[in-house]
Motif scaffolding. Structure first.
Motif, short mmCIF file in Angstrom:
data_model
loop_
_atom_site.label_atom_id
_atom_site.label_comp_id
_atom_site.label_asym_id
_atom_site.label_seq_id
_atom_site.Cartn_x
_atom_site.Cartn_y
_atom_site.Cartn_z
N MET A 143 45.14 82.57 53.94
CA MET A 143 46.22 83.40 54.43
C MET A 143 47.45 82.53 54.62
N CYS A 144 48.59 82.99 54.18
CA CYS A 144 49.85 82.28 54.38
C CYS A 144 50.65 83.00 55.46
N LEU A 145 51.07 82.24 56.44
CA LEU A 145 51.78 82.82 57.57
C LEU A 145 53.15 82.18 57.72
N GLY A 146 54.08 82.93 58.25
CA GLY A 146 55.33 82.36 58.73
C GLY A 146 55.11 82.01 60.19
N ILE A 147 55.37 80.77 60.56
CA ILE A 147 55.07 80.30 61.90
C ILE A 147 56.35 79.84 62.58
N PRO A 148 56.56 80.24 63.84
CA PRO A 148 57.74 79.77 64.58
C PRO A 148 57.66 78.26 64.83
N GLY A 149 58.77 77.59 64.63
CA GLY A 149 58.86 76.17 64.94
C GLY A 149 60.16 75.90 65.67
N GLU A 150 60.11 74.95 66.59
CA GLU A 150 61.31 74.59 67.35
C GLU A 150 61.95 73.36 66.71
N LEU A 151 63.23 73.42 66.46
CA LEU A 151 63.95 72.28 65.90
C LEU A 151 64.02 71.17 66.95
N VAL A 152 63.46 70.00 66.60
CA VAL A 152 63.41 68.90 67.56
C VAL A 152 64.18 67.67 67.12
N GLY A 159 66.58 72.62 69.58
CA GLY A 159 66.12 73.62 70.54
C GLY A 159 66.06 75.03 69.97
N ASP A 160 66.73 75.25 68.83
CA ASP A 160 66.66 76.56 68.17
C ASP A 160 65.26 76.76 67.58
N TRP A 161 64.89 78.01 67.42
CA TRP A 161 63.61 78.37 66.82
C TRP A 161 63.87 78.99 65.45
N VAL A 162 63.00 78.62 64.51
CA VAL A 162 63.08 79.17 63.16
C VAL A 162 61.69 79.61 62.71
N LEU A 163 61.67 80.53 61.79
CA LEU A 163 60.41 80.97 61.19
C LEU A 163 60.18 80.12 59.95
N VAL A 164 59.06 79.39 59.92
CA VAL A 164 58.76 78.43 58.86
C VAL A 164 57.67 78.97 57.95
N PHE A 218 59.88 75.73 54.45
CA PHE A 218 61.26 76.23 54.52
C PHE A 218 61.46 77.06 55.78
N ALA A 219 62.61 76.88 56.41
CA ALA A 219 63.01 77.77 57.50
C ALA A 219 63.61 79.02 56.86
N LEU A 220 62.99 80.16 57.14
CA LEU A 220 63.43 81.41 56.51
C LEU A 220 64.42 82.19 57.35
N SER A 221 64.30 82.07 58.67
CA SER A 221 65.23 82.78 59.55
C SER A 221 65.24 82.12 60.92
N LYS A 222 66.37 82.28 61.60
CA LYS A 222 66.49 81.83 62.97
C LYS A 222 65.99 82.96 63.86
N ILE A 223 65.19 82.62 64.87
CA ILE A 223 64.65 83.64 65.77
C ILE A 223 64.88 83.20 67.21
N SER A 224 64.80 84.15 68.12
CA SER A 224 65.00 83.83 69.53
C SER A 224 63.75 83.16 70.09
N GLN A 225 63.90 82.48 71.21
CA GLN A 225 62.76 81.85 71.86
C GLN A 225 61.74 82.90 72.29
N ALA A 226 62.22 84.04 72.77
CA ALA A 226 61.31 85.11 73.20
C ALA A 226 60.49 85.62 72.01
N GLU A 227 61.15 85.81 70.87
CA GLU A 227 60.43 86.26 69.68
C GLU A 227 59.43 85.20 69.23
N ALA A 228 59.84 83.93 69.28
CA ALA A 228 58.95 82.83 68.89
C ALA A 228 57.71 82.81 69.77
N GLN A 229 57.89 82.95 71.07
CA GLN A 229 56.74 82.93 71.98
C GLN A 229 55.82 84.12 71.76
#
Length: 90
Positions: free
Chosen positions: A1-10, A44-49, A53-64
């Protein structure tokens, strides 16, 4: 299964402006953020990976919320983190 996973830019990858380091479930990897060049990304921004590749910027609430769901998938999520551990686009 391939998933898009939230990641925090560090961290930024100064040697290449389209690369950044994200933390995904404790795994840190360089990813390509070039698709989001117009998003004014910062640490500190969150992206969907997905596949490095980062596909979209998402909010911290959405990431959590997404991380909570993914963790509930159990083995599929663990497999995706293992695949991320074994990848690097340096």
């Amino acid at each position: 299964m391939c998933l898009g996973i939230p990641g925090e830019l560090v961290a930024a990858a100064d040697e290449h402006p389209d690369l950044a380091v994200v933390d995904v479930g404790g795994v840190r990897r360089r990813i390509n953020v070039g698709l989001l060049a117009d998003e004014d990304l910062k640490l500190g921004d969150w992206v969907l990976v997905h596949v490095g590749f980062a596909l979209s910027k998402i909010s911290q609430a959405e990431a959590q919320a997404v991380l909570g769901y993914l963790e509930g998938l159990g083995q599929d999520y663990d497999d995706e983190l293992d695949a991320l551990r074994g990848s690097d686009i340096t």
